[in-house]
Motif scaffolding. Structure first.
Motif, mmCIF file in Angstrom:
data_model
loop_
_atom_site.group_PDB
_atom_site.id
_atom_site.type_symbol
_atom_site.label_atom_id
_atom_site.label_comp_id
_atom_site.label_asym_id
_atom_site.label_seq_id
_atom_site.Cartn_x
_atom_site.Cartn_y
_atom_site.Cartn_z
ATOM 1 N N UNK A 159 3.015 0.127 -9.600
ATOM 2 C CA UNK A 159 2.828 -1.179 -8.968
ATOM 3 C C UNK A 159 1.332 -1.424 -8.774
ATOM 4 N N UNK A 160 0.593 -1.626 -9.867
ATOM 5 C CA UNK A 160 -0.858 -1.833 -9.728
ATOM 6 C C UNK A 160 -1.204 -3.098 -8.963
ATOM 7 N N UNK A 161 -0.252 -4.048 -8.879
ATOM 8 C CA UNK A 161 -0.553 -5.287 -8.169
ATOM 9 C C UNK A 161 -0.785 -5.038 -6.681
ATOM 10 N N UNK A 162 0.008 -4.175 -6.068
ATOM 11 C CA UNK A 162 -0.191 -3.886 -4.647
ATOM 12 C C UNK A 162 -1.541 -3.205 -4.434
ATOM 13 N N UNK A 163 -1.893 -2.273 -5.303
ATOM 14 C CA UNK A 163 -3.206 -1.620 -5.243
ATOM 15 C C UNK A 163 -4.319 -2.672 -5.354
ATOM 16 N N UNK A 164 -4.178 -3.584 -6.282
ATOM 17 C CA UNK A 164 -5.159 -4.661 -6.450
ATOM 18 C C UNK A 164 -5.231 -5.526 -5.204
ATOM 19 N N UNK A 165 -4.091 -5.899 -4.657
ATOM 20 C CA UNK A 165 -4.077 -6.782 -3.487
ATOM 21 C C UNK A 165 -4.738 -6.122 -2.276
ATOM 22 N N UNK A 166 -4.439 -4.852 -2.052
ATOM 23 C CA UNK A 166 -5.039 -4.158 -0.919
ATOM 24 C C UNK A 166 -6.553 -4.068 -1.063
ATOM 25 N N UNK A 167 -7.032 -3.959 -2.296
ATOM 26 C CA UNK A 167 -8.473 -3.841 -2.529
ATOM 27 C C UNK A 167 -9.177 -5.192 -2.507
ATOM 28 N N UNK A 168 -8.532 -6.231 -2.959
ATOM 29 C CA UNK A 168 -9.216 -7.497 -3.192
ATOM 30 C C UNK A 168 -8.884 -8.600 -2.197
ATOM 31 N N UNK A 169 -7.787 -8.470 -1.473
ATOM 32 C CA UNK A 169 -7.355 -9.553 -0.590
ATOM 33 C C UNK A 169 -7.373 -9.096 0.867
ATOM 34 N N UNK A 170 -7.498 -10.030 1.812
ATOM 35 C CA UNK A 170 -7.391 -9.652 3.225
ATOM 36 C C UNK A 170 -6.034 -9.018 3.507
ATOM 37 N N UNK A 171 -6.034 -7.966 4.304
ATOM 38 C CA UNK A 171 -4.775 -7.298 4.612
ATOM 39 C C UNK A 171 -3.799 -8.256 5.278
ATOM 40 N N UNK A 172 -4.297 -9.154 6.126
ATOM 41 C CA UNK A 172 -3.405 -10.105 6.793
ATOM 42 C C UNK A 172 -2.644 -10.951 5.779
ATOM 43 N N UNK A 173 -3.299 -11.319 4.674
ATOM 44 C CA UNK A 173 -2.620 -12.122 3.658
ATOM 45 C C UNK A 173 -1.572 -11.306 2.919
ATOM 46 N N UNK A 174 -1.905 -10.061 2.614
ATOM 47 C CA UNK A 174 -0.937 -9.200 1.923
ATOM 48 C C UNK A 174 0.311 -9.009 2.780
ATOM 49 N N UNK A 175 0.112 -8.760 4.066
ATOM 50 C CA UNK A 175 1.246 -8.563 4.969
ATOM 51 C C UNK A 175 2.010 -9.864 5.171
ATOM 52 N N UNK A 176 1.299 -10.992 5.306
ATOM 53 C CA UNK A 176 1.965 -12.279 5.522
ATOM 54 C C UNK A 176 2.794 -12.696 4.319
ATOM 55 N N UNK A 177 2.382 -12.304 3.126
ATOM 56 C CA UNK A 177 3.192 -12.606 1.938
ATOM 57 C C UNK A 177 4.544 -11.911 1.993
ATOM 58 N N UNK A 178 4.585 -10.777 2.694
ATOM 59 C CA UNK A 178 5.807 -9.971 2.717
ATOM 60 C C UNK A 178 6.641 -10.194 3.964
#
Length: 521
Positions: A159-178
């Motif tokens: 799941x390279x997308x999650x790795x990318x998201x954690x590195x490149x996007x605010x954590x709040x956005x990653x969590x809010x998407x889920x």
């Protein structure tokens, strides 16, 4: 000058220094470990904190997640790490709290349903943490290998997308998407803030890195309880180092390190105040990077402050929770895992904003945990028979800068606030449940980042020695290395902040330092 020349001198006997010493000694190297304090173990120690109270508390660090099973096996560490039945419980004012079992079952499903009114948020939680689990399984094995390039690491992930998201996007956005519920989001976001003062809405990666390190340990992310307290972990590491032939000297304050092309001289002062010096082929820096810089005669860069409030307590009894919290809130359940208090996503944001404005948060987000529910061996026989327990509180968004104007006054006010916040969820005041020491004083001890700095020589009181790094090569030159290099070829780093994959009680910094030296020689 000591007559003997050692293959390696390790500066600092925290867990990383001990791991490096054990690996090198097992490989046949002559190793000397010099520790400033009277005991080895650094932040991972157990102490009888309160006079006349036979309870050994994990004074600073208190749980284990990132310590690889490989290190435990390689060094034959005689330590038992126990799983907690409860992962977390989140107290919610005026309503049922959120229970998450370690192995999620019917109680977890019922708790999500009672909090959110449907099964949708539990399904979202399981999807998100299913992805996290996949990332952990793929990423954890790389932590004990030479550093990979970002592209090579991504190529090993399902799941390279999650790795990318954690590195490149605010954590709040990653969590809010889920996740959609304020309470549930908060539970996830706290893993990005423990020991780190970060804005979860920023794309600087601070919170994302912290989150990653809190969920990937051993491919499971499980936080385990060291039986006997944290001192049992570093005690086993020290025994492994000594058993392999390493010499460990405490009350030995290193004053300077003088590197040369063929080795280095380490200057230190012993317990009698005698100035001494010893030659070594290599120096392993187990101390914080800023401390190692000063020993090498360099000016350290500005340090990153720590941002945690640690409160150790001994209770004569577990406090009762207020009615209405739900049948799952037996205190033996609520406090067995990580009990979150005032850590919703919105409360985390408010606290960060207030701390950033130079004010102690009006509501300090924190979590509490009872070690003795999983491991009663930290209690003496009489205390165990009497039903006593330990309680550890860890506050977030309390950076060191807030304490500098009035260290004791601000610390006392922070303690007053968190105790009042916890009392809001209890059926009886916490102070009434505290045990008393031999002099009749309540068994409660607090430490701000400034207290940690003073005790452990961690600049700014930062428990990770500074900002965490992504566990991957940052430059092409770093690919294939162990991420422990310094400006001096004969000096390698082993500390949490001085190594690429340091952070938390993992031993990864010491492991990498030892592997780097053994590969070279």
């Amino acid at each position: 000058m000591d007559a003997r020349r050692y293959d390696a001198v390790v500066v600092g006997a925290g867990h990383n220094g001990l791991v490096a010493a054990a690996y090198l000694a097992r490989a046949g190297w002559s190793v000397l470990v010099l520790e400033r304090l009277a005991e080895v173990g650094g932040a991972a120690v157990s102490r009888q904190v309160f006079p006349g109270v036979d309870v050994r508390l994990s004074a600073y660090s208190y749980l284990v997640s990132l310590l690889p099973d490989r290190i435990v096996a390689d060094l034959d560490l005689q330590v038992t790490l126990a799983d907690r039945a409860v992962a977390s419980y989140t107290a919610v004012p005026g309503g049922p709290g959120l229970l998450v079992e370690r192995d999620e079952g019917a109680a977890t499903a019922a708790s999500f349903r009672a909090l959110t009114g449907s099964d949708a948020e539990l399904a979202a939680w399981q999807r998100f943490y299913g992805r996290v689990a996949t990332l952990a399984e793929d990423l954890a094995p790389t932590l004990t290998e030479p550093l990979l390039s970002p592209a090579d690491l991504a190529g090993r992930l399902r799941d390279p997308q999650l790795w990318h998201d954690l590195r490149e996007r605010p954590l709040a956005d990653v969590v809010a998407d889920a996740l959609s519920h304020d309470v549930v989001r908060g539970v996830a976001l706290t893993d990005g803030l423990i020991g780190t003062y970060a804005d979860v809405h920023a794309a600087d990666g601070l919170a994302g890195r912290c989150f990653l390190y809190h969920v990937i340990g051993n491919g499971t992310g499980r936080w385990r309880v060291p039986v006997g307290g944290m001192g049992a972990v570093t005690g086993a590491m020290a025994a492994a180092a000594r058993g392999a032939g390493a010499e460990l000297v405490s009350r030995a304050e290193v004053t300077a390190v003088e590197p040369r092309d063929d080795g280095a001289t380490v200057y230190w002062t012993d317990d009698d105040g005698t100035e001494r010096a010893v030659d070594a082929g290599w120096v392993v820096g187990g101390a914080a990077p800023a401390v190692l810089d000063r020993l090498l005669g360099a000016s350290p860069p500005p340090s990153t402050d720590g941002a945690q409030l640690k409160v150790n307590m001994v209770l004569a009894r577990l406090p009762r929770l207020r009615s209405g919290h739900g049948a799952d809130t037996d205190p033996a359940v609520a406090f067995a895992g990580t009990c979150h208090v005032d850590e919703t996503a919105s409360q985390l944001d408010a606290a960060h904003a207030q701390a950033g404005a130079g004010r102690l948060p009006e509501v300090v987000p924190f979590e509490v945990y009872c070690h003795s529910l999983t491991d009663p061996t930290v209690l003496g026989p009489a205390e165990r028979e009497a039903g006593w327990h330990t309680l550890t509180l860890f506050g977030l968004h309390t950076p060191a800068a807030l304490f500098r104007s009035d260290p004791e006054g601000v610390r006392d006010e922070a303690v007053r606030r968190v105790v009042a916040q916890l009392d809001a969820h209890l059926d009886e005041p916490l102070v009434d449940c505290l045990a008393r020491d031999a002099e009749g004083r309540p068994c409660l001890q607090a430490a701000s980042p400034l207290d940690v700095e003073a005790s452990l020589a961690m600049p700014g009181g930062h428990i990770f020695h500074g900002d965490l790094s992504w566990p991957v090569a940052a430059t092409p030159e770093e690919v294939g290395t162990w991420g422990v290099g310094t400006a001096h070829p004969r000096v390698v780093a082993a500390s949490s902040g001085g190594t690429v994959r340091g952070g938390a009680v993992s031993g990864l910094g010491g492991y990498a330092a030892a592997r780097a030296l053994l590969d070279r020689c």
